[in-house]
Design a protein around this motif. Structure first.
Motif, PDB file in Angstrom:
ATOM      1  N   LYS A 181       0.810  -1.223   0.000  1.00 21.39           N
ATOM      2  CA  LYS A 181       0.000   0.000   0.000  1.00 21.39           C
ATOM      3  C   LYS A 181       0.843   1.272   0.000  1.00 21.39           C
ATOM      4  O   LYS A 181       0.329   2.357  -0.263  1.00 21.39           O
ATOM      5  CB  LYS A 181      -0.917   0.007   1.236  1.00 21.39           C
ATOM      6  N   THR A 182       2.126   1.146   0.284  1.00 22.26           N
ATOM      7  CA  THR A 182       2.905   2.374   0.459  1.00 22.26           C
ATOM      8  C   THR A 182       4.135   2.457  -0.433  1.00 22.26           C
ATOM      9  O   THR A 182       4.743   3.508  -0.547  1.00 22.26           O
ATOM     10  CB  THR A 182       3.386   2.496   1.919  1.00 22.26           C
ATOM     11  N   ASN A 183       4.509   1.327  -1.056  1.00 22.47           N
ATOM     12  CA  ASN A 183       5.703   1.387  -1.904  1.00 22.47           C
ATOM     13  C   ASN A 183       5.671   0.249  -2.913  1.00 22.47           C
ATOM     14  O   ASN A 183       4.915  -0.712  -2.767  1.00 22.47           O
ATOM     15  CB  ASN A 183       6.971   1.298  -1.053  1.00 22.47           C
ATOM     16  N   PHE A 184       6.528   0.398  -3.923  1.00 21.92           N
ATOM     17  CA  PHE A 184       6.656  -0.648  -4.933  1.00 21.92           C
ATOM     18  C   PHE A 184       8.103  -1.149  -4.948  1.00 21.92           C
ATOM     19  O   PHE A 184       9.024  -0.386  -5.283  1.00 21.92           O
ATOM     20  CB  PHE A 184       6.266  -0.125  -6.315  1.00 21.92           C
ATOM     21  N   GLY A 235       0.339  -1.301 -10.825  1.00 24.56           N
ATOM     22  CA  GLY A 235      -0.971  -1.409 -10.178  1.00 24.56           C
ATOM     23  C   GLY A 235      -0.815  -1.658  -8.690  1.00 24.56           C
ATOM     24  O   GLY A 235      -0.149  -2.630  -8.300  1.00 24.56           O
ATOM     25  N   PHE A 236      -1.376  -0.777  -7.872  1.00 22.84           N
ATOM     26  CA  PHE A 236      -1.485  -1.043  -6.432  1.00 22.84           C
ATOM     27  C   PHE A 236      -2.847  -1.684  -6.228  1.00 22.84           C
ATOM     28  O   PHE A 236      -3.859  -0.991  -6.081  1.00 22.84           O
ATOM     29  CB  PHE A 236      -1.352   0.254  -5.636  1.00 22.84           C
ATOM     30  N   THR A 237      -2.889  -3.007  -6.251  1.00 23.28           N
ATOM     31  CA  THR A 237      -4.188  -3.700  -6.301  1.00 23.28           C
ATOM     32  C   THR A 237      -5.019  -3.468  -5.036  1.00 23.28           C
ATOM     33  O   THR A 237      -6.235  -3.353  -5.119  1.00 23.28           O
ATOM     34  CB  THR A 237      -3.978  -5.211  -6.518  1.00 23.28           C
ATOM     35  N   ARG A 276      -5.387   1.437  -7.488  1.00 25.20           N
ATOM     36  CA  ARG A 276      -4.809   2.617  -8.140  1.00 25.20           C
ATOM     37  C   ARG A 276      -3.760   2.155  -9.162  1.00 25.20           C
ATOM     38  O   ARG A 276      -2.998   1.218  -8.913  1.00 25.20           O
ATOM     39  CB  ARG A 276      -4.172   3.551  -7.113  1.00 25.20           C
ATOM     40  N   TYR A 277      -3.740   2.825 -10.312  1.00 24.17           N
ATOM     41  CA  TYR A 277      -2.882   2.430 -11.437  1.00 24.17           C
ATOM     42  C   TYR A 277      -2.101   3.638 -11.931  1.00 24.17           C
ATOM     43  O   TYR A 277      -2.679   4.698 -12.160  1.00 24.17           O
ATOM     44  CB  TYR A 277      -3.732   1.837 -12.561  1.00 24.17           C
ATOM     45  N   PHE A 278      -0.807   3.450 -12.097  1.00 30.01           N
ATOM     46  CA  PHE A 278       0.063   4.557 -12.489  1.00 30.01           C
ATOM     47  C   PHE A 278       0.853   4.220 -13.751  1.00 30.01           C
ATOM     48  O   PHE A 278       1.412   3.122 -13.856  1.00 30.01           O
ATOM     49  CB  PHE A 278       1.060   4.863 -11.365  1.00 30.01           C
TER      50      PHE A 278
END
Lengths: 217, 217
Positions: free
Chosen positions: A120-123, A151-153, A157-159
């Motif tokens: 939820k906070t980083n990739f 994608g932060f499933t 949210r998708y960036f």
């Protein structure tokens, strides 16, 4: 549907995150309500499924031609049964040398990799493989439009993030992840919708307009 | 090395061709001598091997990024032996939906299919599959640089032909092949050499310059 860079939503880090109250509750509520009203959400599809569906839509509508590349396979043994199609009986997965997606849109070469995380906070940057980073860098040198779709499933949210930023982060010593804030600051956020499921070309349009302003093309 | 459209060499048609004297012997001799002097010839490689080697050269020299797409496979069963890599035990060939090659060169999207024939006077159109023709047409609509590389292996001659011409021929009713003359008239001929083995980007440079003149880009 296309939203620009947003102010950071301050998610607490660590495993307790899910049990804590969000820092700015009203804003999150409003966002949730808004989403319900206009979006079909991601309908439980994986990011890959969403992109494949979007590519199908873009292809049918003659908007762009983008395909996912097949997985490279080393075939060792094939049976040819009578009155039946050939069966591969021994084969091995090979290391890919490119990203998963490429294609053409209004004369521009597109090249991208898609990744999702439940974080939820980083990739975590280890999700990108060396050959993907190298390939994106090579395509950038040839003036391709290169990016990643992250994608932060858990957040739905998708960036769409320019490859230049991802490559820089990946090459930074001792940097193991990109924070959500960093991704927000350097990406175009896209909302999961109906047709196309994931309108990533809206972000590409933005990259093209920036490029035109910079007289690169 | 790049030669433009040449006058037709009048090969007699039919199976007796090999036993007949060429119509313009001196010219053929000179051409042969010239080839021996400057070219490494195709060194017994298939057209695919020649293109793959050329792509490797273009990639290493940072001239272009072009890859052959893997064959699409439907994987049904995979074994995961202990202390050994995964083995695919049942899989099937799937129908491709694109051409074999695509990539990026100086900001341009490249898309092409390569075919070879042992014929000496024509190229049968049935060698192109419907999905390849459709895909080339779609990429053309998106302003990609689309072409075919046709190798006449018996003649050691290689032609880069714009997709627009091939699509038109393919769609012509009762037309089963393109004659060598037609291909000569509508293609850039490239000579098999050393590095790269098949310098097809010289033909692409020509297509780009024509496009620039036409103000398409």
């Amino acid at each position: 549907m296309l939203t620009g860079v947003k102010s950071m939503v301050k998610y607490p880090s660590g495993s307790m995150a899910a049990f804590r109250k969000p820092a700015n509750k009203p804003k999150l509520r409003r966002a949730y309500h808004h989403k319900k009203g206009v979006n079909f959400s991601d309908r439980g599809m994986t990011l890959e499924q969403q992109i494949n569906e979007s590519n199908k839509y873009y292809l049918e509508e003659e908007i762009a031609v983008v395909h996912k590349k097949p997985t490279p396979i080393q075939i060792v043994k094939v049976d040819y049964p009578k009155r039946s199609k050939a069966v591969i009986r021994e084969a091995y997965f090979r290391q890919a040398s490119t990203t998963d997606y490429n294609g053409v849109y209004q004369g521009y070469y597109l090249d991208f990799e898609a990744k999702e995380t439940r974080n939820k906070t980083n990739f975590p940057l280890k999700n990108f493989h060396e050959h993907q980073i190298f390939h994106l860098a090579k395509c950038l040198k040839q003036d391709g439009i290169c990016f990643t779709i992250i994608g932060f499933t858990s957040l739905q949210r998708y960036f769409v993030t320019p490859a230049s930023f991802v490559i820089k982060a990946w090459r930074t010593k001792d940097k193991s992840s990109m924070t959500l804030k960093e991704i927000e600051d350097h990406s175009i956020e896209i909302k999961s919708g109906f047709r196309p499921t994931l309108p990533y070309l809206m972000a590409v349009d933005h990259f093209i307009s920036v490029r035109k302003v910079n007289n690169d093309k």
